[in-house]
Enzyme design. Structure first.
Site, mmCIF file in Angstrom:
data_model
loop_
_atom_site.group_PDB
_atom_site.id
_atom_site.type_symbol
_atom_site.label_atom_id
_atom_site.label_comp_id
_atom_site.label_asym_id
_atom_site.label_seq_id
_atom_site.Cartn_x
_atom_site.Cartn_y
_atom_site.Cartn_z
ATOM 1 N N ASN A 147 0.782 -1.246 0.000
ATOM 2 C CA ASN A 147 0.000 0.000 0.000
ATOM 3 C C ASN A 147 0.812 1.293 0.000
ATOM 4 O O ASN A 147 0.337 2.312 -0.486
ATOM 5 C CB ASN A 147 -1.042 -0.014 1.131
ATOM 6 N N SER A 224 0.353 -7.826 7.012
ATOM 7 C CA SER A 224 -0.813 -8.319 7.749
ATOM 8 C C SER A 224 -0.399 -9.080 9.015
ATOM 9 O O SER A 224 0.720 -9.608 9.103
ATOM 10 C CB SER A 224 -1.615 -9.258 6.843
ATOM 11 N N GLU A 243 5.142 -4.334 11.881
ATOM 12 C CA GLU A 243 4.166 -3.234 11.753
ATOM 13 C C GLU A 243 2.964 -3.823 11.034
ATOM 14 O O GLU A 243 3.049 -4.121 9.842
ATOM 15 C CB GLU A 243 4.774 -2.092 10.922
ATOM 16 N N CYS A 277 -3.049 1.434 6.798
ATOM 17 C CA CYS A 277 -3.137 0.665 8.044
ATOM 18 C C CYS A 277 -3.862 1.424 9.146
ATOM 19 O O CYS A 277 -4.406 0.815 10.058
ATOM 20 C CB CYS A 277 -1.750 0.246 8.500
HETATM 21 P P1 NAP Z 1 0.846 -9.115 3.495
HETATM 22 O O1 NAP Z 1 0.028 -9.963 2.630
HETATM 23 O O2 NAP Z 1 1.033 -9.499 4.908
HETATM 24 O O3 NAP Z 1 2.273 -8.981 2.767
HETATM 25 C C1 NAP Z 1 3.304 -8.172 3.279
HETATM 26 C C2 NAP Z 1 4.631 -8.676 2.737
HETATM 27 O O4 NAP Z 1 4.931 -9.954 3.300
HETATM 28 C C3 NAP Z 1 4.625 -8.873 1.232
HETATM 29 O O5 NAP Z 1 5.881 -8.521 0.710
HETATM 30 C C4 NAP Z 1 4.375 -10.370 1.123
HETATM 31 O O6 NAP Z 1 4.774 -10.925 -0.097
HETATM 32 C C5 NAP Z 1 5.222 -10.875 2.258
HETATM 33 N N1 NAP Z 1 4.919 -12.237 2.705
HETATM 34 C C6 NAP Z 1 3.771 -12.928 2.568
HETATM 35 N N2 NAP Z 1 3.903 -14.162 3.124
HETATM 36 C C7 NAP Z 1 5.158 -14.238 3.607
HETATM 37 C C8 NAP Z 1 5.899 -15.251 4.282
HETATM 38 N N3 NAP Z 1 5.356 -16.430 4.601
HETATM 39 N N4 NAP Z 1 7.182 -14.988 4.638
HETATM 40 C C9 NAP Z 1 7.737 -13.791 4.355
HETATM 41 N N5 NAP Z 1 7.099 -12.792 3.696
HETATM 42 C C10 NAP Z 1 5.814 -13.011 3.344
HETATM 43 O O7 NAP Z 1 0.302 -7.596 3.498
HETATM 44 P P2 NAP Z 1 -0.236 -6.735 2.294
HETATM 45 O O8 NAP Z 1 -1.556 -7.279 1.855
HETATM 46 O O9 NAP Z 1 0.834 -6.540 1.279
HETATM 47 O O10 NAP Z 1 -0.449 -5.331 3.028
HETATM 48 C C11 NAP Z 1 -1.573 -5.009 3.761
HETATM 49 C C12 NAP Z 1 -1.331 -5.188 5.239
HETATM 50 O O11 NAP Z 1 -0.226 -4.404 5.660
HETATM 51 C C13 NAP Z 1 -2.514 -4.694 6.058
HETATM 52 O O12 NAP Z 1 -2.768 -5.582 7.102
HETATM 53 C C14 NAP Z 1 -2.021 -3.350 6.582
HETATM 54 O O13 NAP Z 1 -2.657 -2.894 7.757
HETATM 55 C C15 NAP Z 1 -0.584 -3.663 6.824
HETATM 56 N N6 NAP Z 1 0.190 -2.417 6.914
HETATM 57 C C16 NAP Z 1 0.665 -2.026 8.134
HETATM 58 C C17 NAP Z 1 1.352 -0.826 8.253
HETATM 59 C C18 NAP Z 1 1.927 -0.361 9.567
HETATM 60 O O14 NAP Z 1 2.830 0.467 9.552
HETATM 61 N N7 NAP Z 1 1.446 -0.851 10.706
HETATM 62 C C19 NAP Z 1 1.544 -0.035 7.124
HETATM 63 C C20 NAP Z 1 1.036 -0.470 5.903
HETATM 64 C C21 NAP Z 1 0.361 -1.666 5.799
HETATM 65 P P3 NAP Z 1 3.818 -10.945 -1.402
HETATM 66 O O15 NAP Z 1 2.798 -9.894 -1.248
HETATM 67 O O16 NAP Z 1 4.791 -10.615 -2.422
HETATM 68 O O17 NAP Z 1 3.288 -12.292 -1.497
#
Ligand code: NAP
Length: 468
Positions: A147, A224, A243, A277
């Site tokens: 995002n 996530s 995060e 987020c």
């Molecule tokens: P996500 O699905 O958790 O993915 C985040 C990253 O982790 C991606 O690069 C993903 O790779 C990677 N990943 C997935 N499975 C993994 C594994 N088993 N081992 C290592 N890496 C792995 O999150 P998203 O859908 O991209 O982003 C949305 C989430 O991010 C929401 O929950 C949002 O609240 C959170 N977020 C939090 C903050 C904060 O600062 N607190 C800021 C922004 C977003 P791929 O996508 O390439 O598969």
């Protein structure tokens, strides 16, 4: 991919498309196991080179990166808009913030310091003198979500380089373009070979391999809760920063300035189609002002212009994928089936969801309690402020909360009681400047970002104690 200063391709091609309408925009490559291994090896060399730079040299490197990002800001904004589907205005704002993140990281490189420990203040400390120094950890893995592909990457890369570490960065498989462009910028800025490496691919394969590599000293993850848990479990004794997500809320007391707050609430709910987020997902309105607020809010949500992300006049574009939009649509339908009222929006066209407003939803429903990550908001009525605070605290997330009242005493009490990482008084929770401490409690995370705080997490505090 950029590995040890060289551009690497693999046979595994991935097409990156504009989420708004599926137009292909680029081809990238998925890392194979050998490429990840090479990247970590290169980063080990890069870590030695970074640790050998003076703090002044690291600060200068980060400053140069900032200047180059300023020079190429519009190109980066277009890339971010194309890979995420966010509007071009939102993408420009991300690029401007990314420059702030680099500036704050450069400040941290200059100011990184230890302290003198007053050893003789202890009964057995006589004749001893001690100081602390902050030393780099080595190779840091940065795993980032879709995002804010540029700025959230820099929240890891900036502090890591400031502290004298190197980075292996795996951006989201959907949004790797700005990270790859950033790698080119880092070379131009004079980053030592191997200081910043970008490997692209899926989380399941590439991300997992990086996380499980014992040469990685720390994993800094944004994404996530589900993936965060897996990473924490795999990290063992290595350091992690997580995060993660939220279902953030704002509380509106009857004495708050609604004229000022209404547009802030609308932006807080629907910016980036709710994929922030700290998006406002729950609005708690005191019952005496609930009806008037809801009417005005619904009208403002209806007035938002849905359109192509690159059009200047677009307020709201698409979600990251059709699947993400289908999930949000399904959550709204389920909430309505359970008695919730849909006051506006909620219909889906491909990856686009019209801005939705719900009320009268059962408190335990997914649209209230889980992270929606889409353009929907639930309006709740409450009678006493404590009820709203208790309801927020009962949830499993705790990133930021907004609290709006002119009564300082009430604001202070509620701010102390809310179990979140940050309370934003007289504004929505969807507010961040990049130097502030940022992170959550409970399922929202572990550790804090913001360059000053991230640098602490990315260094080892060493004591050097002298006798005599
Ligand atoms: P996500 O699905 O958790 O993915 C985040 C990253 O982790 C991606 O690069 C993903 O790779 C990677 N990943 C997935 N499975 C993994 C594994 N088993 N081992 C290592 N890496 C792995 O999150 P998203 O859908 O991209 O982003 C949305 C989430 O991010 C929401 O929950 C949002 O609240 C959170 N977020 C939090 C903050 C904060 O600062 N607190 C800021 C922004 C977003 P791929 O996508 O390439 O598969």
């Amino acid at each position: 991919m950029l590995v040890g200063g060289e551009w690497v391709r693999t046979p595994q091609v991935r097409i990156i498309s504009l989420p708004y309408d599926g137009t292909p925009v680029a081809e990238v490559y998925d890392a194979d196991a050998a490429t990840v291994d090479r990247a970590v090896k290169a980063a080990q060399k890069g870590a030695e080179a970074m640790a050998g730079l003076t703090q002044y040299e690291r600060a200068e490197l980060l400053q140069r990166m900032r200047s180059l990002l300023g020079r190429d800001a519009e190109e980066f904004a277009r890339l971010v808009s194309l890979e995420t589907g966010k509007t071009i205005r939102e993408a420009r704002s991300e690029v401007a913030r990314a420059q702030q993140t680099l500036a704050a990281s450069a400040d941290e490189a200059r100011n990184l310091r230890g302290e003198v420990v007053p050893m003789e203040a202890a009964p057995t400390g006589k004749g001893r003198w001690a100081m602390t120094v902050r030393e780099p950890l080595g190779v840091i893995a940065a795993i980032t979500p879709f995002n804010f592909p540029l700025n959230l990457g820099l929240h890891k890369i900036g502090p890591a380089l400031a502290a004298g570490n190197s980075v292996v960065h795996k951006p989201s498989e959907n949004t790797p373009l700005s990270a790859l462009r950033l790698a080119r910028l880092a070379i131009e800025a004079g980053a030592p070979t191997g200081a910043y490496n970008v490997v692209t691919g899926s989380g399941e394969v590439t991300g997992r391999q990086i996380v499980n590599d014992p040469r990685i000293a720390m994993i800094t993850f944004t994404g996530s809760g589900e993936v965060g848990r897996q990473i924490r479990a795999a990290a063992g004794l290595r350091r992690v920063t997580l995060e993660m997500g939220s279902n953030s809320a704002v509380i509106l007391e009857p004495d708050c300035d609604l004229d000022l707050l209404l547009p802030r609430c609308v932006a807080g709910c629907y910016a980036q189609a709710g994929q922030v987020c700290i998006s406002v997902q729950n609005i708690y309105v005191q019952e005496s002002i609930a009806e008037g607020f809801t009417e005005r809010f619904v009208a403002a949500a209806r007035a938002l212009k849905i359109g192509h992300p690159l059009e200047e006049s677009t307020d709201i574009a698409s979600l990251i994928s059709v699947e993400a939009a289908e999930r949000v649509e399904c959550w709204i339908e389920r909430a309505v089936a359970r008695g919730g009222k849909l006051l506006t929006g909620g219909t889906r066209r491909g990856a686009i969801i019209e801005p939705a407003v719900l009320t009268d939803v059962p408190a335990d429903d997914d649209v209230c309690r889980k992270e929606a990550f889409g353009p929907l908001v639930v309006i709740h009525r409450y009678s006493r402020l404590e009820e709203a605070v208790d309801d927020i605290n009962a949830g499993e997330y705790g990133l930021q909360a907004g609290l709006c009242t002119r009564d300082i005493g009430k604001a202070f009490q509620a701010a102390r009681k809310l179990r979140v990482g940050g309370v934003i008084v007289n504004d929505v929770p969807a507010f961040r400047v990049d130097l502030m401490p940022y992170g959550g409690t409970k399922l929202s995370g572990v550790g804090r970002e913001g360059p000053h705080f991230a640098v602490e997490e990315m260094t080892e505090l060493k004591l050097i104690c002298w006798r005599g």
